[in-house]
Each structure stands twice: as C-alpha cells, then as structure tokens.
Write an enzyme that holds these catalytic residues in place. Structure first.
Site, mmCIF file in Angstrom:
data_model
loop_
_atom_site.group_PDB
_atom_site.id
_atom_site.type_symbol
_atom_site.label_atom_id
_atom_site.label_comp_id
_atom_site.label_asym_id
_atom_site.label_seq_id
_atom_site.Cartn_x
_atom_site.Cartn_y
_atom_site.Cartn_z
ATOM 1 N N ASP A 29 0.873 -1.170 0.000
ATOM 2 C CA ASP A 29 0.000 0.000 0.000
ATOM 3 C C ASP A 29 0.917 1.229 0.000
ATOM 4 O O ASP A 29 2.134 1.132 0.176
ATOM 5 C CB ASP A 29 -0.961 -0.024 1.197
HETATM 6 C C1 NOJ Z 1 -3.952 3.908 0.009
HETATM 7 C C2 NOJ Z 1 -5.141 3.025 0.148
HETATM 8 O O1 NOJ Z 1 -5.112 2.370 1.397
HETATM 9 C C3 NOJ Z 1 -5.260 1.984 -0.946
HETATM 10 O O2 NOJ Z 1 -6.487 1.326 -0.794
HETATM 11 C C4 NOJ Z 1 -5.116 2.624 -2.287
HETATM 12 O O3 NOJ Z 1 -5.303 1.675 -3.297
HETATM 13 C C5 NOJ Z 1 -3.749 3.261 -2.370
HETATM 14 N N1 NOJ Z 1 -3.637 4.288 -1.348
HETATM 15 C C6 NOJ Z 1 -3.444 3.868 -3.734
HETATM 16 O O4 NOJ Z 1 -4.133 5.017 -3.913
#
Ligand code: NOJ
Length: 730
Positions: free
Chosen positions: A288
């Site tokens: 993430d």
């Molecule tokens: C953080 C989020 O937790 C995740 O779900 C998302 O896909 C990513 N950022 C990318 O934007």
C-alpha cells in the site's frame, strides 16, 4: 563438444538460448514463462530495481504539465500510479518506455478504480446489499473497459476486508461483515475486471486488498494496530482473499496494519507461506502507499534498508511510491544482505503479469473520444439497476411507499437532495459531478406530469444554520409528502475517515424532527458510507431507506424506488448497530457462555437492523424447507429446497440466504454462518424454487488456528428465513 551441444539445446528449450538471434521475450508465440526468463536474464540490476518500483505524480491534472511530467517519468519505471484520463498522455509515457528504455519493457499503469471509472456505481458496501453477483461483475466489466480505453491497466480493487466496526471509514469500500459474501463479491469483481483473458483491450488487472486484516484496526481508527487471533485470521480475514485468488486475481496489495506484531507489509507468513505456499498465487504483491517506509514508524525497521529487506524477503514485490526499494536495493544486494534471486523472483512475478496483459504486444491504447469510452447507455443502465438494488428499505409504516397517486405535491429537502458530489461517494475514480443525476433531477423526471416537486435544502450537513427551517416547514405543510435526503458527505467515509459516533450531526436530526412535527408523512433517504445510528430521528419518520452513496445514476434509482417502478430488493450486508457503543455487533458471532446474561445494563442487546434485513413492497411467503436426507457422509450431498411465493401485487426480487450452524465442534463455531445465497425475480402471484446443495468438505468444514481444515461428524442445522432443519454428518 557433444556435451556443449546438449547444453545448448536444453537452454534453447528453456528460452535461455544465446545461440540464435531470436529474442524470446519479444516473441508473442513463446510461452509466458519462457519470455519472463529470457527477459529477466537480460536485465541489469538497475533495470530490475526499477521494475519493482512504482511512482506517482500525485493529483496533477494540469494538461499543460504533461510535457514536463513526461520528462520526469523514467522509461524504466515498473509502474505508474497517475490520475489522468488522457490516452494521449499514457501513450506518450508508454512510448518513452518502449523506445527509450534499453529493453522496451512497458509500464504498468494503475489507478484506484474502486466503484467505477467515469460511470460511477454504488460504493462496494451498497453493491453487496444488492446481493446480485452478476450485476457486480457487470459493473466491474464496464469499469475495466472505461479504464483500459483510457490507458489504465490495473485497478486497486476489490477490497475484501471483512469489516465489522462501522466507525472505520473504509467499511464503505468492502462488501460488509461476512467473509463468504466478501469472497463471492470479490471473486465476481475479479472476473468482471479481468474477463477471461487479461490481454483483451477491455480487461484490467484486479488487486485484492488489503492483505490482510486491515479492518481489525483498533477502535475503528484507520491505520492502527490490529490484534488478530490466528483463528480469526483463518476463518474471517483470509477466506475472501483465497476466493479472490482462486478467481484468478492478478495482484494483491499488502495492508498498512500491523498484524499482532508483524506488520502486514513485512509478514512472510501471510505473503509467502499462505498466499504463495498454500494458495499457489503466482501474481505479484504491491505494497500500500508508503507501507514499506512505514515499517519504520511501526517499529520493526530501524532504517530504509531494513524496511526494504524485511518487506522484499517477506514477499512484497512492488513498492508503492515511497521509493525505498529503489534507494536501498542496489547496496543491499551489493553487500549480500539480500540475495539477487529474491529480487529476481519479485521481478519475475511483475513481468509475468505484464506479459499476461499483452502489454509488450499492445503497449498503446487507441485514442478515442470520451463519448465512445464513457457513460454509454448500457453503462448507465447497469449503474441505475445496481444502485436501485443496493438501496435497502428499512422502514415503511402504513405503506407510505411507494408514493401513492393521491400525492400531488412532494416537498424535497435536505443536503443530499440537490447534491451530486456526495452522491458519488469516496473514491469516485474519474467521475464528474456533471454526469451525476441528483435525487432532485431523478424525482423531477420520474414524477413529471404527475406530482409537483418543490425543493428547498432546509439544512446543511452540519453546523448551526437554522435560517431555512421556517421556509422548509411552510413547504412541508403545503405538501402531501415530505422526502428528506440526509446523510454523510463523501469525505466522512473512506480512507482516513473514522468516526467515533455513527449518528448524523445534530442539525440533521433536529431538522428531520422539525419536519415531522408538521404532521406530513416523512420519508428519509439516508445516504452514507456506513451504518448510521438512527435513534435521533427514526421514530419520527414514516419511511427510511438506506441509499448508500449510489453513484452516477443514484437520483434515478432512488426516484424509481419511490415511485414503485422498481420494488426494493436490497438487504443489509452489514448490521446497523443501535449506536457505536453497541459494537461489536455482527450476525455471525459466537455464543456467550451465559447467553441470557452479560448484556449491557443500559443498552439493548439486539441491533437496530440485522444483517440480511430489508423490506419490499410485496410479501413473500416461504414454503416448507425440504431436505432430501437428514444424514450424510463426506463425499455425499444434501439437497435443500424451498419455494418462495410472491403474494403481493407487484413483481419483486427476493434473496434467499442459507445459513449453517455447527453447535458442537473441536473449535467453537459462530452461531450461524452464511454458506450460500441466491437472488431471483419472482413476478407477482408466482413462485420460485431456491436450492442449496451442501457439500460437506466445502460447507461444513472449518479451519483451526493453523489453517488446517477439519470436517467433524455430528449434528448441524440448516437455516433459511427462520426455518431450521437438523441433519447429521456421519
Ligand atoms: C492507500 C489506500 O489504502 C489503498 O487502498 C489505495 O489503493 C492506495 N492508497 C493507492 O491510492
């Protein structure tokens, strides 16, 4: 000499041939694995490090910056997370990669397409409440087409975190509180996004997230520590991911959370032992956003180098945006702290997905006009149908809905009534406010020529402004029916949007009560990204419908339900607790040692609306639950059937949910577990047969704390709509 020839032939067979000019990785007729190995062996360390790196350019939407941004994108980068709908832009960066990088490896372009790209569908929690697996798949298919035609190859969806704490803002992004429902919907989303062939021009790679246990964050506070027992991990958090992997998900995202001391992004047990070892996943894992760097904050890495080593060796292949891999890997490999084979394996997994997607053959996208790409009539139709099926009728006293023909004037009020932005919900992709049909527009179109719609906002989402109350009261008094559109702004749910209370701000509750005092029938359309504490107004209103954040066609969908053109069929995929303090409250909990004791002295035990709850405009009569046997052995099947009759005067769709209970086992089981569901259309006056075939290995076994499954003999119960039958596994 003879030996050298043999080795040469073997190497050719494996695609490692250096004795001819044939470049295997460029040959589309060669098997993917051979192409991967051929390319890998040609790559320098720097090129490999770039493959495991993803960059972004934030929210830069300024078209005038394209040229400048282009210069900044390295042609060697593995992946780009960027927000642009421009096929021209994506073609430009891809051209750089194909023509300016030494080996011409295409860039994998990702974006958060969570519930639609330009056509926005209901938030996933709403989709789950539709219980319509095919429709969920269709919505993802459309999202994939719109994305891929814009140059986006990869979505960070579906989220299959089983969420049971409504304070956590991200309950909106998943499919509710049940593992099986999350798994079924997640698998449908994977198949919808990816289709049967990832290389088709309308398919996109899916990403199961957040692996794993993110929804357990303490107190519903986002990003927080999660204390997950091994039992909960195996029976609740992991199953939807396993179903998504079986459905063929190309990628998985590691979660932010610390799982009982080992953060998910450094967790070898989950990312390698389970995901690869046990389930055979051969795609790649992306972190993430910034999750590698955050291993330092989470207290398991002293510096970037240690964070990099822990994440990569645990099985995390691609580093999302924090650039830790790129900065740390060359040195770590040079000094032998990480074996180059570990990096090779990560690169191999990423290349495999790129080859499967056909990116080497077709790196560019056709530059089509928006009208061809987006919001086509069939996309809008699916958005409308899914939104209508996602809405859950929670209360309907004295049949105030559907709106009767005597109703000549409707007063339409509330902060959501003429609002398009919040109707899209969190993660609105490339949705544009101007595409959205507001509730006001929907009602005006649906009731045109029949019922007059008078609009006044009346109150805001929050604050103290009561200046419109008097006008709203007057309008209500002149009307036959008052429709109040209340709820949450889109930023009140989603990432980093936890809320301690589930109640609406007091101004909204006060406004609803004020309108109820006019004596007119009151209908509340409740738009939110989570279950809401409705104590402050529910007793004052005649009808209440949860409309979630329904997306582009939300206004039309709500209007069709109010008019009765569509009969409500949504059922809750998550329990509505009485209030936040009542949590945890979810249907599949375990029995207490003293079932009638131990309750709160000052709060009811029953939730406000349970899992599976939802009203309709018709009545369904359930026949007797029949089973073809009451004993069965492993390998046999028990066939259960129930007939449902639509006894009302309007057609409807009814979802039958099949639950199993296992009252005595070596590991205690939840009191009830959903094992199957089916939604069918039943025309007025007709009956339909619903069927469930129990497969003991699949439906009666359970995992222990090590993940090993057990199938134990004994008594079980099958339950449907309040009817129970007992059966024995012998
Ligand atoms: C953080 C989020 O937790 C995740 O779900 C998302 O896909 C990513 N950022 C990318 O934007």
């Amino acid at each position: 000499m003879k030996q050298a020839i043999v080795i040469g032939l073997l190497a050719c067979g494996m695609g490692l041939c250096a004795c001819t000019d044939r470049v295997v990785y460029k040959d589309p007729s060669a098997p993917v694995e051979q192409r991967v190995e051929d390319l890998l062996r040609r790559m320098t360390l720097e090129e490999k490090v770039m493959q495991v790196t993803q960059w972004t350019y934030g929210k830069n939407m300024n078209v005038n910056n394209v040229e400048q941004e282009m210069k900044a994108v390295s042609p060697m980068i593995g992946s780009l997370l960027y927000r642009s709908t421009s096929a021209v832009f994506y073609n430009q960066i891809q051209r750089k990669a194909m023509e300016e990088s030494r080996l011409g490896i295409p860039i994998l372009c990702g974006f958060d397409v969570i519930h639609g790209y330009r056509t926005i569908f209901p938030i996933p929690l709403g989709q789950a409440c539709a219980w319509n697996v095919d429709k969920v798949g269709e919505s993802c298919r459309i999202a994939a087409r719109e994305s891929r035609l814009s140059g986006v190859h990869w979505t960070f969806s579906p989220m299959v975190d089983v969420a049971r704490d409504a304070r956590w803002g991200r309950v909106s992004e998943g499919y509710g509180e049940d593992p099986y429902l999350n798994g079924v919907m997640g698998a449908a989303a994977v198949r919808g996004y990816q289709g049967d062939d990832l290389s088709k021009s309308d398919a996109m790679a899916a990403c199961l997230k957040h692996f794993v246990g993110y929804a357990y964050s303490e107190g519903g506070r986002d990003y927080h520590y999660t204390d997950i027992s091994s039992q909960a991990l195996w029976e609740t958090a992991l199953p939807p991911f396993e179903m998504g992997v079986k459905a063929g998900a190309a990628t998985v995202m590691s979660a932010f959370n610390d799982i009982s001391g080992i953060p998910a992004s450094a967790n070898r047990y989950t990312m390698t032992d389970i995901l690869r070892g046990k389930w055979g996943f051969d795609g790649f894992v992306v972190s993430d956003w910034g999750a590698v760097e955050q291993l330092k904050t989470q207290g398991v890495a002293a510096d970037d180098a240690e964070a990099c080593r822990k994440a990569l060796t645990a099985g995390l292949d691609m580093d999302m945006v924090d650039d830790v891999y790129r900065r740390s890997l060359p040195e770590l490999i040079a000094e032998g702290a990480i074996a180059e084979e570990v990096l090779d394996e990560a690169v191999r997994r990423i290349l495999r997905v790129k080859f499967r997607m056909g990116l080497f053959e077709k790196p560019y996208v056709e530059e089509l006009p928006d009208t061809t790409r987006y919001l086509r009539p069939e996309a809008r139709a699916v958005a409308r149908e899914l939104a209508a099926e996602s809405m859950v009728l929670l209360k309907n006293e004295s049949g105030v809905l559907p709106v009767r023909s005597e109703v000549k004037r409707i007063a339409l009020m509330g902060p959501m009534a003429d609002n398009w932005v919040d109707l899209m919900g969190s993660w609105w992709g490339q949705g544009e406010a101007e595409d959205v049909v507001t509730i006001r527009e929907g009602l005006e179109a649906e009731f045109a020529g029949k019922t007059r719609i008078d609009y006044c906002a009346g109150c805001d989402f929050e604050g103290e402004d009561r200046s419109q109350f008097a006008r709203a009261r007057a309008l209500a008094r002149q009307s036959d029916l008052v429709v109040l559109c209340m709820g949450e702004k889109r930023g009140w749910s989603g990432e980093n949007a936890s809320r301690a209370s589930l109640a609406l701000p007091s101004i909204q509750e006060e406004f609803i009560r004020e309108m109820a005092r006019t004596g007119r029938p009151i209908v509340v359309l409740l738009s939110s990204g989570r279950p809401v504490d409705v104590r402050g107004f529910e007793g004052d209103v005649d009808a209440l419908m949860a409309i979630w954040q329904p997306g582009t066609e939300g206004g039309n969908a709500a209007a069709q339900l109010l008019s009765g053109k569509v009969n409500p069929s949504g059922r809750l995929a998550i329990t509505f607790p009485v209030c936040a303090e009542q949590q945890p409250v979810y249907y599949n909990r375990r029995q207490s040692a003293r079932p009638r004791l131990g309750r709160y002295q000052n709060l009811a035990d029953e939730p406000k609306y349970p899992f599976g709850y939802g009203l309709s405009y018709t009545n369904y009569a359930y026949g007797k639950l029949r089973v073809d046997r009451t004993t069965l052995q492993p390998g046999e099947r028990l066939v259960a059937e129930i007939e449902v009759t639509n006894e009302g005067s309007c057609d409807g769709k009814e979802t039958v949910m099949w639950f199993v209970s296992d009252p005595v086992a070596s590991v205690s089981r939840p009191m009830r577990e959903l094992k199957h569901f089916e939604k069918q259309c039943i025309p007025a006056g007709e009956s339909r047969l619903y069927r469930f075939e129990i497969d003991p290995e699949r439906d009666l076994s359970f995992p222990d704390a090590t993940g090993e499954r057990h199938l134990e003999k004994g008594t079980f119960f099958l339950e449907v709509n309040g009817q129970r039958v007992e059966f024995e596994l012998i």
